[in-house]
Design a protein around this motif. Sequence first.
Motif, short mmCIF file in Angstrom:
data_model
loop_
_atom_site.label_atom_id
_atom_site.label_comp_id
_atom_site.label_asym_id
_atom_site.label_seq_id
_atom_site.Cartn_x
_atom_site.Cartn_y
_atom_site.Cartn_z
N THR A 61 37.13 49.04 44.94
CA THR A 61 36.17 48.19 44.26
C THR A 61 36.94 47.29 43.32
OG1 THR A 61 34.40 49.83 44.39
CG2 THR A 61 34.15 48.08 42.77
N ALA A 62 36.90 46.00 43.59
CA ALA A 62 37.62 45.02 42.77
C ALA A 62 36.65 44.36 41.81
CB ALA A 62 38.27 43.97 43.66
N SER A 63 37.13 44.08 40.61
CA SER A 63 36.27 43.45 39.61
C SER A 63 36.97 42.23 39.03
CB SER A 63 35.93 44.43 38.48
OG SER A 63 37.09 44.86 37.81
N GLY A 64 36.15 41.24 38.69
CA GLY A 64 36.65 40.04 38.04
C GLY A 64 35.58 39.54 37.10
N GLY A 65 35.80 39.70 35.82
CA GLY A 65 34.75 39.36 34.86
C GLY A 65 33.60 40.33 34.99
N ALA A 66 32.38 39.80 35.18
CA ALA A 66 31.20 40.65 35.28
C ALA A 66 30.88 41.01 36.72
CB ALA A 66 30.00 39.95 34.65
N GLN A 67 31.66 40.51 37.68
CA GLN A 67 31.37 40.72 39.09
C GLN A 67 32.26 41.81 39.68
OE1 GLN A 67 31.86 36.79 40.81
NE2 GLN A 67 29.69 36.36 40.56
N THR A 68 31.69 42.58 40.59
CA THR A 68 32.46 43.58 41.33
C THR A 68 32.22 43.37 42.81
OG1 THR A 68 30.68 45.22 41.26
CG2 THR A 68 32.30 45.26 39.46
N GLU A 69 33.19 43.77 43.61
CA GLU A 69 33.10 43.61 45.06
C GLU A 69 33.82 44.75 45.73
OE1 GLU A 69 34.27 40.34 48.55
OE2 GLU A 69 34.88 40.04 46.46
N LYS A 70 33.19 45.33 46.75
CA LYS A 70 33.83 46.39 47.51
C LYS A 70 34.67 45.76 48.61
CE LYS A 70 33.04 50.50 50.33
NZ LYS A 70 32.06 51.38 51.01
N LEU A 71 35.93 46.13 48.66
CA LEU A 71 36.85 45.66 49.69
C LEU A 71 37.22 46.84 50.57
CD1 LEU A 71 39.20 43.42 47.51
CD2 LEU A 71 37.20 42.70 48.83
N THR A 72 37.13 46.66 51.87
CA THR A 72 37.38 47.76 52.80
C THR A 72 38.59 47.48 53.68
OG1 THR A 72 35.89 46.84 54.48
CG2 THR A 72 34.93 48.33 52.85
N GLU A 73 39.25 48.56 54.08
CA GLU A 73 40.36 48.49 55.03
C GLU A 73 41.51 47.61 54.52
OE1 GLU A 73 40.37 50.23 58.13
OE2 GLU A 73 38.65 51.19 57.20
N VAL A 74 41.75 47.61 53.20
CA VAL A 74 42.80 46.75 52.67
C VAL A 74 44.16 47.43 52.74
CG1 VAL A 74 41.24 45.49 51.14
CG2 VAL A 74 42.40 47.53 50.29
N ILE A 75 45.20 46.61 52.61
CA ILE A 75 46.58 47.07 52.63
C ILE A 75 47.02 47.36 51.20
CG2 ILE A 75 48.96 46.46 53.24
CD1 ILE A 75 47.63 44.29 55.12
N GLN A 76 47.63 48.51 50.99
CA GLN A 76 48.21 48.81 49.68
C GLN A 76 49.72 48.59 49.74
OE1 GLN A 76 47.35 52.75 48.12
NE2 GLN A 76 49.16 52.70 46.80
N THR A 77 50.26 47.96 48.72
CA THR A 77 51.70 47.71 48.68
C THR A 77 52.24 47.92 47.27
OG1 THR A 77 53.43 46.05 49.04
CG2 THR A 77 51.30 45.24 48.28
N ASP A 78 53.53 48.27 47.19
CA ASP A 78 54.15 48.38 45.87
C ASP A 78 54.92 47.12 45.51
OD1 ASP A 78 56.38 48.59 47.48
OD2 ASP A 78 57.10 50.47 46.63
N ALA A 79 54.82 46.08 46.35
CA ALA A 79 55.36 44.77 45.95
C ALA A 79 54.55 44.29 44.75
CB ALA A 79 55.27 43.78 47.10
N ALA A 80 55.22 43.84 43.71
CA ALA A 80 54.53 43.46 42.48
C ALA A 80 53.56 42.30 42.74
CB ALA A 80 55.54 43.07 41.41
N ILE A 81 52.28 42.56 42.49
CA ILE A 81 51.24 41.53 42.58
C ILE A 81 50.62 41.40 41.20
CG2 ILE A 81 49.02 40.91 43.61
CD1 ILE A 81 49.83 42.42 46.11
N ASN A 82 50.76 40.24 40.61
CA ASN A 82 50.29 40.01 39.25
C ASN A 82 49.08 39.08 39.25
OD1 ASN A 82 52.58 41.32 37.68
ND2 ASN A 82 53.72 39.86 38.95
N PRO A 83 48.32 39.06 38.15
CA PRO A 83 47.23 38.08 38.04
C PRO A 83 47.76 36.69 38.33
CG PRO A 83 47.11 39.65 36.24
CD PRO A 83 48.40 39.95 36.97
N GLY A 84 47.04 35.95 39.16
CA GLY A 84 47.51 34.63 39.58
C GLY A 84 48.07 34.65 40.99
N ASN A 85 48.36 35.85 41.50
CA ASN A 85 48.90 35.97 42.86
C ASN A 85 47.81 35.97 43.92
OD1 ASN A 85 51.44 36.23 41.77
ND2 ASN A 85 52.00 38.01 42.98
N SER A 86 46.56 36.16 43.53
CA SER A 86 45.48 36.24 44.51
C SER A 86 45.45 35.00 45.39
CB SER A 86 44.13 36.39 43.80
OG SER A 86 44.05 37.62 43.13
N GLY A 87 45.35 35.23 46.68
CA GLY A 87 45.34 34.12 47.63
C GLY A 87 46.71 33.83 48.22
N GLY A 88 47.75 34.41 47.64
CA GLY A 88 49.08 34.23 48.19
C GLY A 88 49.31 35.13 49.39
#
Length: 217
Positions: free
Chosen positions: A40-67
């Motif tokens: 369950t991902a949240s951004g501000g007041a909104q939440t969204e369930k994401l399914t079947e996603v990939i988990q990685t230990d590559a550093a992903i920081n705020p601002g990386n979304s969409g890369g």
Amino acid sequence: MGDSDILKLGQRVIAIGNALGEFQNTVTTGVVSGIGRNITASGGAQTEKLTEVIQTDAAINPGNSGGPLINLSGEVVGVNTAVSESAQLIGFAIPINQVKKVVDDVQEFGKVRRPFLGVRYSIITPSFALLNQLTVDYGILLTGGDSSEPAVVPGSPAAAASLKDGDIVLEIDGAKITSEQPLVDILRKYDPGDRVILKILSGGTESTVSVTLGEAQ
């Protein structure tokens, strides 16, 4: 574009993005540390369930979304989308095959199409099965509310297949319906017009029925 369905645990990947919205084209490396995660991902007041996603230990920081998340062959295998705020080096990416499906739909139909079965139900868990004296502990129990909310939507694919209130749908094309693998996640893999085989339990008897999925409106 790569194929996210063939990713392996431990496979090396590269994440690219604008870290913190300030440092453009930041490149980090890591491995695929999980596949098929539901978060369950949240951004501000909104939440969204994401399914079947990939988990990685590559550093992903705020601002990386969409890369892009890239394999060592230079193929995009995911789209960076979320990071755990309570731990380090736990990031998540949407599999590229999910993205391809959305893009293909928009290019061909001008919209994202979702499959539709046409049922209202309760998810069966072991505790639900015990409470309701059911003979199975997985699947979905078709059950409606009042007359305006029937278990099987009139005119739907489920109605055409003669499903009815009290039936239990156990599997779709051999995939068990569970709380960890709910109906909506299984259906997401199909397109409207696809034909699937449902395994059902009706009146104590198991059987299979073929259903052509409709399109959600």
